[in-house]
Design a protein around this motif. Sequence first.
Motif, short mmCIF file in Angstrom:
data_model
loop_
_atom_site.label_atom_id
_atom_site.label_comp_id
_atom_site.label_asym_id
_atom_site.label_seq_id
_atom_site.Cartn_x
_atom_site.Cartn_y
_atom_site.Cartn_z
N SER A 434 0.76 -1.31 -0.16
CA SER A 434 0.23 0.12 -0.16
C SER A 434 1.20 1.57 -0.36
CB SER A 434 -0.85 0.62 1.27
OG SER A 434 -0.35 -0.18 2.54
N ASP A 466 -3.04 -4.76 3.90
CA ASP A 466 -2.97 -4.21 2.69
C ASP A 466 -4.42 -4.70 1.92
OD1 ASP A 466 -1.24 -2.42 3.32
OD2 ASP A 466 0.40 -3.19 2.26
N ASP A 469 -9.50 -1.84 0.31
CA ASP A 469 -8.76 -0.51 0.41
C ASP A 469 -7.62 0.35 -0.25
OD1 ASP A 469 -8.54 -2.27 2.64
OD2 ASP A 469 -9.76 -0.38 3.80
N LYS A 470 -6.90 -0.32 -0.01
CA LYS A 470 -5.08 -0.43 0.46
C LYS A 470 -4.08 -0.25 -0.67
CE LYS A 470 -3.10 1.23 4.63
NZ LYS A 470 -3.41 -0.06 5.84
#
Length: 614
Positions: A434, A466, A469-470
């Motif tokens: 990320s 991670d 969303d990341k």
Amino acid sequence: MLKPQDGPTRELVSLDGLYAFRVDSGNAGLRERWQDAPLATPLEMAVPASYNDVFADPAVRGHVGWVWYQRDIRVPRGWAGERIVLRFASVTHGAKVFVDSALVAEHQGGYTPFEADITGHVAPGGTFRLTVAVNNELTQATIPPGSIAEDASGRRTQTYMHDFYNYAGIHRSIALYSTPVVHVEDITVVTGFDGDGTTGTVDYAVLVAGEGADIHPVRVRVLDAEGTEVGTAEGISGTVAIPGVVRWQPGKGYLYRLVVEVLAHDGESPAGAAAGGAAVVDSYTQTFGVRTVEVRGTDFLINGEPFYFTGFGMHEDHATIGKGHSGAHMVNDFSLLEWIGANSFRTSHYPYSEEIMDYADRHGIVVIDETPAVGLNADFAGFFGTGAKTTYGPDFVNGETAAAHRQVIEELIARDKNHPSVVIWSIANEPQSSEEGARGYFEPLAALARELDPTRPVGFVNVMFDGPDKDTITDLFDVIMLNRYYGWYVNTGDLVAAEAALEAELRAWDAKLGKPIIMTEYGADTLAGFHSLYDQPWSEEYQADLLEMFHRVFDRVDAMAGEHVWNFADFATSNGIMRVDGNKKGAFTRDRRPKAAAFALRRRWTQNKATPQG
Ligand code: GCB
């Protein structure tokens, strides 16, 4: 790189056995040129083996730096005029190889082979002193990475961000072998199907080396498992068709052989010629299986049919020998995989021995083949007690790391490209994905793997921190491989919350990328013999319940293409307050006794085959 073999034109001598062994505690060996004389040591060490756990001596186990191996070797007297090669299947992690006083090979990277042409250094019928200096240091320039600290007294200690003990030594076989001067250097086989799918296609490419190599004709013959010739071709590359082909399939490892022959050219004396044909200058037999691998939507296809992975992330790890290869332990591990109904495993977190890959080919076990790129993640700083704050940058994963990472990808694919069992290249385990530098770091590495092998899906294993969303890199890959510890590191002891969180995350990945999802790790540390009526972490019941919870979720999510429990067996790790005599997430103990979870897995993977095969 071809595995050495004997044959009509080659001979092979195993150099496994006992070696004189000296620990270079003062880091003096290279300066004092220990290769020049018999090693001053009372110790002996077996090859193959990790040296760490063999002596009752903490100074050997915890040594950071060089150790030295030495033995006198006789070259077979019949090898006059041949090319003579010394080949190491793996030395962990760095090696300098001396023939008498001459440095003949240097290699960094503990899990892939290297070799040296020593023809000019030895005499057939004579002896030479083989000395191997072995280094176990991990730095930001090695894969896997690590760091070394030295205190005021000069005492050195090593830390690393991966969760397995840093075993070192000569872990796999050493071979001395001969080839003719003009010899088969490399072979690449790619298979497919033609027409209605009953004809197999074998695209081959051969690299012939040695003086005048290019004027020698090359002939290939394909033999089936019974040894019957089923096709031939001429030239250094081409295609052979196999009508009525028998496919290599999961559970049915049917293998063909490609016999590659380099022939005498027109100007050469036909002295060795077989009746009616040209003399064979060199011959190498490469096994292969005819199968295809493809990702389509959320399906992982082998031979065009959906395949669902069941099995484990494993380790090469045993009492006493550490990561040394042992045939008996290998066969036992495969036998337990069969007993439990596993159809596959991942070579977490490094390339396994070539014997293991050959065995998987023969027995139809599917392999996710991983590089040693593990621990490229500063987020583990708390866990492993290291200080790095960011992953990608001058102090940690930098240009030197990237160069080492390229090398391990190249060497893995060069070694394993012809194994039908290998269906995915995993180029890293749980790197930080990320941070800003992640994409710039991984984009060229994914491209490199695809360029080296356009036929297999490429992936990496994503870490729990991670999530969808990341994470910034999973879209660069063909499959989504996830390690998730709901119910263990998060939602500890709360399988209800864990189940909801796991399902939500899997659905989010599917919505984001729409690719096959393989759960490459899930599990719970478990102390064999600890039982509980309640949801108590570390109990045998909790491990089995946690795995069942994951399975319920997998069976509800269509994008799931596989489940690999962490881990096959308990294994050794470095010291830490999270580990009691190693990592205990095995379905089997370290000495391969089943925990309750093993029986639960066996029920799912054998009796319920229809469910996970989806
Ligand atoms: C992971 C790592 C693996 C560890 C495991 C654990 O995510 O990939 O190397 O051993 O977790 O047990 O913590």
